[in-house]
Design an enzyme around this catalytic site. Sequence first.
Site, PDB file in Angstrom:
ATOM      1  N   ASP A  12      37.566  43.661  38.653  1.00 55.38           N
ATOM      2  CA  ASP A  12      36.925  43.808  39.810  1.00 55.38           C
ATOM      3  C   ASP A  12      37.687  43.803  41.086  1.00 55.38           C
ATOM      4  O   ASP A  12      38.846  43.069  41.054  1.00 55.38           O
ATOM      5  CB  ASP A  12      35.885  42.875  39.970  1.00 55.38           C
ATOM      6  N   ASP A  14      36.784  43.306  45.048  1.00 54.79           N
ATOM      7  CA  ASP A  14      36.384  42.556  46.040  1.00 54.79           C
ATOM      8  C   ASP A  14      36.052  40.975  45.575  1.00 54.79           C
ATOM      9  O   ASP A  14      35.122  40.930  44.604  1.00 54.79           O
ATOM     10  CB  ASP A  14      35.533  42.795  47.031  1.00 54.79           C
TER      11      ASP A  14
END
Length: 207
Positions: A12, A14
């Site tokens: 991922d 953020d």
Amino acid sequence: MDVGLVDAVLLDMDGTLVDSDAAVERAWTVWANEYGVEPAAAIAIAHGSPAESTVGHLLPELDAEAIAVSAARQLELQYDDLSDVTPSTGAHELLAVLARLGIPWAVVTSADARLAKARLGAAGIPASLLVTFEDVTAGKPDPQGYLLAAEALGVAPGRCLVVEDAEPGLDAGRAAGAMTAALKGLAGDLRLDYLGQLAHLLADIAA
């Protein structure tokens, strides 16, 4: 979990690969005030989910077109807010270990391509494979993004390790059939305090 079974790492962006939490929360706070939503309510569910999903949950009275417009406004608030966007602790260490071991990796994010490239650039992270919200028809917690990344890397989902800091992303990884590594005290097959721990584990196995 046996990290020796990991043939690819799917990260991922953020809060996982890039420390952008402050920028994300600033944007959602401004957006919430514009749309008459309690900022804390927006921030509580925004991490890890596509903007349209979050807007739809917070403003269920809006039709699809209005949700799209509102989500676009939220993203607009984030594009140029890069002043304190940095690589997460251990991010470069992990990527260096992956490169040394020849383990392919990808970024799978709920952001759009413009925002993802801006934040990765600000953090000094070049991603050779980037899967964004624009590449899928359903965002996290749907597994589509992680399945797409695994396919692009030529690795079976079950041999991929999904690294996430939010429940929607972990749910997406599990639904894809991947192994999961969780940050921020969340539950995964592997729990990480920071990305450098994964780098050490992989390096130790290789040694």
